[in-house]
Design a protein around this motif. Structure first.
Motif, short mmCIF file in Angstrom:
data_model
loop_
_atom_site.label_atom_id
_atom_site.label_comp_id
_atom_site.label_asym_id
_atom_site.label_seq_id
_atom_site.Cartn_x
_atom_site.Cartn_y
_atom_site.Cartn_z
N GLN A 334 0.83 -1.20 0.00
CA GLN A 334 0.00 0.00 0.00
C GLN A 334 0.87 1.26 0.00
O GLN A 334 0.51 2.28 -0.60
CB GLN A 334 -0.92 -0.01 1.23
CG GLN A 334 -1.94 1.10 1.29
CD GLN A 334 -3.08 0.89 0.30
OE1 GLN A 334 -3.23 -0.21 -0.23
NE2 GLN A 334 -3.84 1.94 0.05
N ARG A 335 2.02 1.18 0.64
CA ARG A 335 2.90 2.34 0.76
C ARG A 335 3.85 2.47 -0.44
O ARG A 335 4.06 3.56 -0.97
CB ARG A 335 3.71 2.23 2.05
CG ARG A 335 4.58 3.44 2.35
CD ARG A 335 5.28 3.25 3.69
NE ARG A 335 6.09 4.41 4.03
CZ ARG A 335 5.62 5.49 4.65
NH1 ARG A 335 4.34 5.55 4.98
NH2 ARG A 335 6.42 6.50 4.95
N LEU A 336 4.43 1.34 -0.88
CA LEU A 336 5.44 1.38 -1.93
C LEU A 336 4.89 1.04 -3.31
O LEU A 336 5.48 1.43 -4.32
CB LEU A 336 6.57 0.40 -1.61
CG LEU A 336 7.34 0.61 -0.30
CD1 LEU A 336 8.44 -0.46 -0.16
CD2 LEU A 336 7.95 2.00 -0.25
N GLY A 337 3.80 0.30 -3.37
CA GLY A 337 3.30 -0.23 -4.63
C GLY A 337 3.69 -1.68 -4.79
O GLY A 337 4.73 -2.12 -4.27
N ALA A 338 2.85 -2.44 -5.50
CA ALA A 338 3.09 -3.88 -5.65
C ALA A 338 4.41 -4.20 -6.34
O ALA A 338 5.18 -5.05 -5.86
CB ALA A 338 1.92 -4.53 -6.37
N PRO A 339 4.75 -3.56 -7.48
CA PRO A 339 6.02 -3.92 -8.14
C PRO A 339 7.23 -3.66 -7.27
O PRO A 339 8.13 -4.51 -7.16
CB PRO A 339 6.03 -3.02 -9.39
CG PRO A 339 4.60 -2.68 -9.64
CD PRO A 339 3.99 -2.58 -8.29
N GLN A 340 7.28 -2.49 -6.62
CA GLN A 340 8.43 -2.18 -5.77
C GLN A 340 8.53 -3.15 -4.59
O GLN A 340 9.65 -3.53 -4.19
CB GLN A 340 8.32 -0.74 -5.25
CG GLN A 340 8.52 0.32 -6.32
CD GLN A 340 7.26 0.60 -7.13
OE1 GLN A 340 6.25 -0.09 -6.98
NE2 GLN A 340 7.31 1.61 -7.99
N THR A 341 7.39 -3.56 -4.05
CA THR A 341 7.40 -4.50 -2.93
C THR A 341 7.93 -5.86 -3.37
O THR A 341 8.72 -6.50 -2.66
CB THR A 341 5.99 -4.64 -2.35
OG1 THR A 341 5.50 -3.35 -1.96
CG2 THR A 341 5.99 -5.55 -1.13
N MET A 342 7.50 -6.33 -4.56
CA MET A 342 7.99 -7.61 -5.06
C MET A 342 9.49 -7.55 -5.33
O MET A 342 10.23 -8.48 -4.99
CB MET A 342 7.24 -7.99 -6.34
CG MET A 342 5.79 -8.37 -6.11
SD MET A 342 4.94 -8.84 -7.64
CE MET A 342 5.75 -10.38 -8.03
N ILE A 343 9.96 -6.45 -5.92
CA ILE A 343 11.39 -6.32 -6.23
C ILE A 343 12.20 -6.27 -4.94
O ILE A 343 13.25 -6.91 -4.82
CB ILE A 343 11.62 -5.07 -7.09
CG1 ILE A 343 10.98 -5.25 -8.48
CG2 ILE A 343 13.11 -4.79 -7.25
CD1 ILE A 343 10.89 -3.98 -9.30
N ALA A 344 11.70 -5.52 -3.94
CA ALA A 344 12.39 -5.47 -2.66
C ALA A 344 12.43 -6.84 -2.00
O ALA A 344 13.45 -7.25 -1.43
CB ALA A 344 11.71 -4.45 -1.74
N GLY A 345 11.32 -7.57 -2.08
CA GLY A 345 11.28 -8.91 -1.51
C GLY A 345 12.28 -9.85 -2.17
O GLY A 345 12.99 -10.61 -1.50
N LEU A 346 12.36 -9.80 -3.49
CA LEU A 346 13.31 -10.65 -4.20
C LEU A 346 14.75 -10.28 -3.83
O LEU A 346 15.62 -11.16 -3.74
CB LEU A 346 13.10 -10.51 -5.71
CG LEU A 346 11.81 -11.13 -6.25
CD1 LEU A 346 11.51 -10.63 -7.65
CD2 LEU A 346 11.90 -12.65 -6.24
N THR A 347 15.01 -9.00 -3.60
CA THR A 347 16.35 -8.57 -3.19
C THR A 347 16.69 -9.11 -1.81
O THR A 347 17.80 -9.61 -1.57
CB THR A 347 16.43 -7.03 -3.19
OG1 THR A 347 16.06 -6.53 -4.49
CG2 THR A 347 17.84 -6.57 -2.85
N VAL A 348 15.74 -9.03 -0.87
CA VAL A 348 15.96 -9.58 0.47
C VAL A 348 16.17 -11.09 0.39
O VAL A 348 17.04 -11.65 1.07
CB VAL A 348 14.76 -9.24 1.38
CG1 VAL A 348 14.85 -9.99 2.72
CG2 VAL A 348 14.68 -7.74 1.63
N ALA A 349 15.39 -11.77 -0.45
CA ALA A 349 15.56 -13.22 -0.60
C ALA A 349 16.94 -13.55 -1.16
O ALA A 349 17.56 -14.55 -0.75
CB ALA A 349 14.47 -13.77 -1.52
N ALA A 350 17.45 -12.73 -2.09
CA ALA A 350 18.79 -12.95 -2.62
C ALA A 350 19.84 -12.87 -1.52
O ALA A 350 20.77 -13.68 -1.46
CB ALA A 350 19.09 -11.93 -3.72
N VAL A 351 19.69 -11.89 -0.60
CA VAL A 351 20.61 -11.79 0.53
C VAL A 351 20.50 -13.03 1.41
O VAL A 351 21.51 -13.55 1.91
CB VAL A 351 20.30 -10.51 1.35
CG1 VAL A 351 21.18 -10.44 2.59
CG2 VAL A 351 20.52 -9.27 0.49
N GLY A 352 19.27 -13.54 1.60
CA GLY A 352 19.08 -14.74 2.39
C GLY A 352 19.77 -15.95 1.78
O GLY A 352 20.43 -16.73 2.49
#
Length: 507
Positions: A334-352
């Motif tokens: 709701q704050r960032l938008g769906a695309p930005q949230t998905m991209i941020a999530g994939l980036t965090v997963a890459a760090v994991g």
């Protein structure tokens, strides 16, 4: 002459308490479905002692459930659109309860295989029916994302508590009790579902095309079987024939969908960038997650020497992080938008994934658990928003088929991930072991478990050397798989950015 003023678009209705209670009801069978995928493994020793299956029969007892789920997902999703999603869910719940009773009463290996197959067919009705019902019950976009987050969390919780619940049940009861446990949940759904759940069907639904059903099942079952055989290191003639059958059936299925008036799968959906991006990122995420996760339990038990219970407890933070990420996703989107949230999530997963590659460093267990937590937090937005985009992009009357396609892509990519990552790690393991043991003894140490078993019969010094070599070779394969997962997450983030970056697609 002045133009008539345009009326503002009406906001979609908000969900009432009834819808939220109904969401809790439909989350329960999803939890049981996920538990059924994991709880059986604990009961295998008891089943083997009681029914005395052959090695092939034991493998089919484990695998037939997943095969049937994957093969029938698209068919059941389309049937739900045609016959009614609530009706399909209730039929599936009744069938699941009946098959669970039959499995609990099985007295032979063949009977248990048959009843597990029926459980898989019934289980295939749950995911598409429940997800498409959510699209009908929650019209507001933010509420729908919260509902999908809860829906996904039910699968995560079921997978996490499955081994723990199974362990408790088997501590006090015989193995049939693991099947009896599902019956009360399904009976509860049958009792309250007709009163709480809305009914929805496609009024323009055409006749179910049986040719498409047969082709889809042949494509999915052939592909999944070949991938599982390849993952287990059995690339024989049967595997090649299954792969060829699956590929040929898949091509014929796609061509048939383009010709018929009411296709089992609407291929026009792939023309929408949002839909295509959601399916691709969901599939790639499942590919990497399943591919790496198969190493975790082996590392915890065979490399670190933890007991099954402690190893299971070490995976609980991953499940909890997935639940937390699923519940936080709607507010972040709701704050960032769906695309930005998905991209941020994939980036965090890459760090994991990158953190999981540090398993041989000092405090390797902490790196592993921390990496799994980041992986869960990062993947949760992809699963939540991906499913939201999939059912939001499809016409309301085809939401069942669209949600079934989402689940099928996850099943297939997960099986492919196990095969690809498993083959990579196996190759590195065998290369690492080739110079450590004589060539005539390699057959007994081609897996870490086999090497540890061989070491138990050797003198102390030789046994310790073999254990160290086998564990080091396994860790090398695990690290390579984690690094491959990191690359896939980065590539997925770039793909999502490219396909979802235009302003028209950011809503």
């Amino acid at each position: 002459m002045t133009a008539a003023p345009q009326l503002p678009a009406m906001a979609p209705p908000k969900a009432t308490r009834r819808e939220w209670v109904a969401l809790g009801v439909i989350a329960l069978p999803c939890l049981v479905y996920a538990m059924d995928l994991t709880v059986l493994n604990l009961a295998l020793p008891a089943i083997s002692a009681d029914l005395q299956p052959t090695a092939a029969q034991l493998l089919w007892i484990i695998d037939i459930y997943g095969f049937m789920v994957a093969g029938f997902l698209i068919t059941m999703g389309t049937l739900g659109d045609k016959l009614g999603r609530r009706r399909m869910l209730l039929i599936g719940a009744a069938a699941f309860a009946s098959a669970s009773v039959a499995a609990a009463l099985s007295t032979t290996a063949h009977a248990l295989i048959a009843t597990r197959a029926l459980l898989g067919i019934a289980g295939a009705t749950l995911a598409p029916s429940t997800l498409s019902l959510i699209s009908n019950m929650f019209r507001d976009e933010r509420e729908r994302r919260v509902a999908i987050g809860i829906w996904i969390s039910s699968y995560s919780v079921g997978g996490a508590i499955g081994p723990l619940v199974g362990g408790v049940i088997l501590q006090y009861f015989a193995w049939p009790a693991i099947f009896w446990a599902a019956v009360p949940v399904m009976l509860l759904l049958l009792a309250v579902g007709p009163f709480l759940l809305p009914e929805y069907r496609d009024p323009q639904a055409g006749r179910l095309d049986l040719g498409s059903v047969a082709l889809s099942m042949a494509a999915v079952l052939g592909g999944v079987f070949a991938l599982k055989q390849a993952a287990e290191g059995q690339p024989g003639l049967t595997t090649l024939l299954a792969a060829a059958l699956g590929l040929a059936a898949g091509v014929a299925f796609v061509r048939r969908q383009r010709r018929i008036a009411y296709p089992l799968l609407d291929l026009k959906l792939f023309g929408q960038p949002r839909f295509a991006a959601a399916i691709c990122t969901y599939a790639l995420t499942s590919f990497a997650m399943f591919g790496v996760y198969i190493f975790v339990s082996q590392h915890l038990q065979l490399v670190l020497g933890l007991s099954p219970l402690v190893a299971g407890l070490c995976t609980v933070p991953w499940a909890l992080s997935f639940v937390a990420g699923s519940m936080l996703t709607p507010a972040i989107a709701q704050r960032l938008g769906a695309p930005q949230t998905m991209i941020a999530g994939l980036t965090v997963a890459a760090v994991g994934f990158a953190a999981m590659a540090m398993v041989d460093a000092p405090h390797g267990l902490a790196w592993l658990i921390g990496g799994m937590v980041l992986m869960g937090l990062g993947m949760a937005p992809v699963f939540t928003l991906g499913n939201d985009i999939v059912i939001g992009s499809a016409p309301p009357e085809r939401a069942g088929a669209a949600s079934a396609l989402s689940e099928t892509s996850s099943e297939l990519s997960g099986a492919l991930g196990i095969a690809v990552f498993g083959s990579l790690a196996t190759s590195l393991y065998r290369a690492g072991m080739s110079g450590q043991v004589p060539a005539d003894t390699m057959a007994g140490v081609h897996t870490l478990g086999g090497a540890l078993t061989v070491a138990d019969g050797l003198p102390a010094a030789m046994a310790e050397a073999l254990r160290h070599a086998a564990r080091s070779a396994f860790v090398d394969g695990f690290q390579a798989a984690a690094l491959l997962g990191t690359g896939i997450m980065v590539a997925s983030a770039l793909l999502a950015w490219r396909m979802l970056r235009t302003p028209a697609l950011r809503g």
